[in-house]
Design a protein around this motif. Sequence first.
Motif, PDB file in Angstrom:
ATOM      1  N   UNK A 175       2.842   6.537  -6.920  1.00 60.58           N
ATOM      2  CA  UNK A 175       1.830   7.338  -7.626  1.00 60.58           C
ATOM      3  C   UNK A 175       1.980   8.819  -7.307  1.00 60.58           C
ATOM      4  N   UNK A 176       2.324   9.135  -6.071  1.00 62.83           N
ATOM      5  CA  UNK A 176       2.368  10.541  -5.654  1.00 62.83           C
ATOM      6  C   UNK A 176       3.693  11.212  -6.023  1.00 62.83           C
ATOM      7  N   UNK A 180      12.618   2.470  -2.275  1.00 62.79           N
ATOM      8  CA  UNK A 180      11.581   1.620  -2.878  1.00 62.79           C
ATOM      9  C   UNK A 180      12.055   1.147  -4.256  1.00 62.79           C
ATOM     10  N   UNK A 196      -1.023  11.885   5.817  1.00 62.21           N
ATOM     11  CA  UNK A 196      -0.876  10.662   5.007  1.00 62.21           C
ATOM     12  C   UNK A 196       0.453  10.679   4.250  1.00 62.21           C
ATOM     13  N   UNK A 256       1.282   4.009  -3.001  1.00 57.75           N
ATOM     14  CA  UNK A 256       0.841   5.393  -2.816  1.00 57.75           C
ATOM     15  C   UNK A 256       1.977   6.333  -3.212  1.00 57.75           C
ATOM     16  N   UNK A 257       3.204   6.028  -2.740  1.00 56.52           N
ATOM     17  CA  UNK A 257       4.310   6.935  -3.012  1.00 56.52           C
ATOM     18  C   UNK A 257       4.760   6.929  -4.464  1.00 56.52           C
ATOM     19  N   UNK A 280     -10.641   8.617  -0.159  1.00 59.85           N
ATOM     20  CA  UNK A 280     -10.951   8.554  -1.595  1.00 59.85           C
ATOM     21  C   UNK A 280     -11.078   7.095  -2.031  1.00 59.85           C
ATOM     22  N   UNK A 318      -5.066  13.322  -4.174  1.00 60.75           N
ATOM     23  CA  UNK A 318      -5.802  13.480  -2.917  1.00 60.75           C
ATOM     24  C   UNK A 318      -5.059  12.857  -1.738  1.00 60.75           C
ATOM     25  N   UNK A 349      -6.283  10.360   0.720  1.00 59.39           N
ATOM     26  CA  UNK A 349      -6.150   9.169  -0.114  1.00 59.39           C
ATOM     27  C   UNK A 349      -7.000   8.005   0.388  1.00 59.39           C
ATOM     28  N   UNK A 350      -6.901   7.706   1.676  1.00 61.67           N
ATOM     29  CA  UNK A 350      -7.611   6.539   2.206  1.00 61.67           C
ATOM     30  C   UNK A 350      -9.130   6.708   2.043  1.00 61.67           C
ATOM     31  N   UNK A 408       0.810  -1.219   0.000  1.00 60.08           N
ATOM     32  CA  UNK A 408       0.000   0.000   0.000  1.00 60.08           C
ATOM     33  C   UNK A 408       0.855   1.288   0.000  1.00 60.08           C
ATOM     34  N   UNK A 409       1.746   1.411   0.968  1.00 64.24           N
ATOM     35  CA  UNK A 409       2.500   2.669   1.099  1.00 64.24           C
ATOM     36  C   UNK A 409       3.460   2.881  -0.083  1.00 64.24           C
ATOM     37  N   UNK A 410       4.067   1.786  -0.563  1.00 58.83           N
ATOM     38  CA  UNK A 410       4.947   1.899  -1.737  1.00 58.83           C
ATOM     39  C   UNK A 410       4.149   2.361  -2.963  1.00 58.83           C
TER      40      UNK A 410
END
Lengths: 272, 222
Positions: free
Chosen positions: A153-154, A164, B87, A150-151, A214, B82, A211-212, A146-148
Motif C-alpha cells: 500500500x505504501x 515480496x 514503522x 503495509x508495504x 490509525x 499515515x 499506521x498502527x 501485515x508488513x507485506x
Amino acid sequence: MLSYSFMQNAFVVSLFISVLCPCIGVFLVLRRYSMIGDTLSHASLAGITIGLLCNQSPVLGAFIFTSLSGALIEYLRRYFRKYTDLILSIVLALSVGTAITIISSGKLRTNADSFMFGSILTVTKTDMVMVMILSIISVLTLIFLYHQMVYIAYDEEAAKVAGVKTGLINYVFFVLVASAISVSIRIVGVLVLSSMIALPVATALQLEKGFKQTLIFSILFSMIDIMSGLFISYYLNVAPGGFTALVSVFVLLMVLIGKKLHTSFNRASHAS
Amino acid sequence: MIKAEDLSFSYSGSPPYILSGLELEIKNGEYVSVVGDNGCGKSTLMKLILKFLRPTHGSIVTDAKKIGYVPQKNDSINSGFPITVWEMLNSYRKLLKLKDKAVVSESLRLVGLSDHARALMGNLSGGQAQKAFIARALMGEPDLLILDEPSAGVDIDSQREIYALLKRLNTENGITIVSVEHNLDAAISNSTTIFHLHGGHGHFCTPQKYSEEYLGKGGAHA
C-alpha cells in the motif's frame, strides 16, 4: 433487547464486522481503492442471488462471486493500464446484470431486499457461523501478511525490491475484501457497505497518527458506528444499514469539528 | 557487476525503443551517475536493473546479492500515507527477514535521523524523507545501491549531506552505487564514472571529460 435470539445473532455478527471492515478498509482507502470496494459490494449482490437460486448460503455465494470479481479486476488491470476505472464498469455490468436477471426471473424463493438495505431479523445461526469463520480466517491472514500489505500500500516498488510477491498478495487481498463484504451484507446491506469500509478509516485519518494507531482508531470508530447503528435502528424500527451509515457520517463530522476546535484553541494559546 | 548486452526496451514491445541496443558494464565498487535529458530512459534503465521491467530485446544482469533502492521522491510514494519513520523502516526490516530490531536504529543513526523516528513520513522535509529512504535502502547491508534522482526536491544543505553519505558508503563500505542524476554538479563531483544516455544509446566517460563537454556546452543539460 439482547434476550431475543435474532438480536444476539445480529450483535455477534456486528462485532465481527466492526473489526474486519476497517482492517480491510484501511488498505482499500490508502491504496485509493475505495471505488473498488463499492464495485465489489455490488458484485456481492450477484453472489447472493446465485446462492439463493442454488438453495445455498447467500453469504457463501457472495464470498465466492465477490472473490472471483476481485480476481477479475486484478487480472484486467494488465489490459487496461491507462483506463483502470473502465475495469470497474465492466465488473459492475457483469455483476449487476447477473443480479437483476436472476431477481427479475422470479425464480428466487426468498426476497433479496433484506440484502440491499440490511436487516437484523434475517441473521440466522448458519450466517453467524459463516461470518465467524470468514472473519477469523481473514484477520489471521491479515496479521500474517501485515508488513507485506503495509508495504504494497505504501510503496509497491520497494516491496518488490525486498522480494515480496506483490501479484500473489494482491489476489489474496481481493479475497479478503470479498470476505469483509460477504460478512457485512446481512446487517449493513449492499447499498451502504462501501461507506462502512471507508468511513471509519476516513475518520481515523483525521487524527494524523502512524499506521498502527490509525488502524486501531479505525476499528474503534467502526465499533461505535456499527453498534450504535444496530441498537438505535432497533428502537427506531428502521434498516440498520442506512442508520449505521448516518451514524458514521455523524462521527466523522464530530471528529472534524473537534479537530478544528483543537487547532483554533492551540492557535489562541500560542498567540496569548 | 551489472552487464547489459544489446538491450532494447519499449513499453509497447515494438519500435520506437526508449533504449536501443544498449551496451553497459558497471564493475563492483563503482559510483556511476546516469545522466541525460528528460525522457531519455534513465529511470527505465533503473527499472530494468531492478527487474521491474523486462527487456524487449537483449539482456541485463547483475550479480548483486542484495540491492538497496531509493525511489524518486513523490514518484511511487503515497505522501499522505499515515506511517511513522520507525514503522516504515521496521516493516521493511520484517520484509527483509532481519531479526535484530537494532538495524532500524543503526540505519537511522547512519543518516542522522535518530531524533525523527516517531515523526510521520508525510511531515518530513524533502531532505529528511530522502534520508529516511536511504536508511531503508541500507538495511540488510546491500552491495548495490540504486537511486533515482536523490537530490530532487531536497534543500542545498541536505543535498550536501546526502552526497557526502553516498560517497562515504562507496569509498569506505565498497557499496556499488548507480544513481540517476539531474544534478550534474553532484554527478561530476561524486561519481567515479558517468554514463550518458542519449537517443536510446549510452556511453561512459570520466567525470572530468564529462565536465569539459558539459561546461563546453555552457550548461545545456542543467
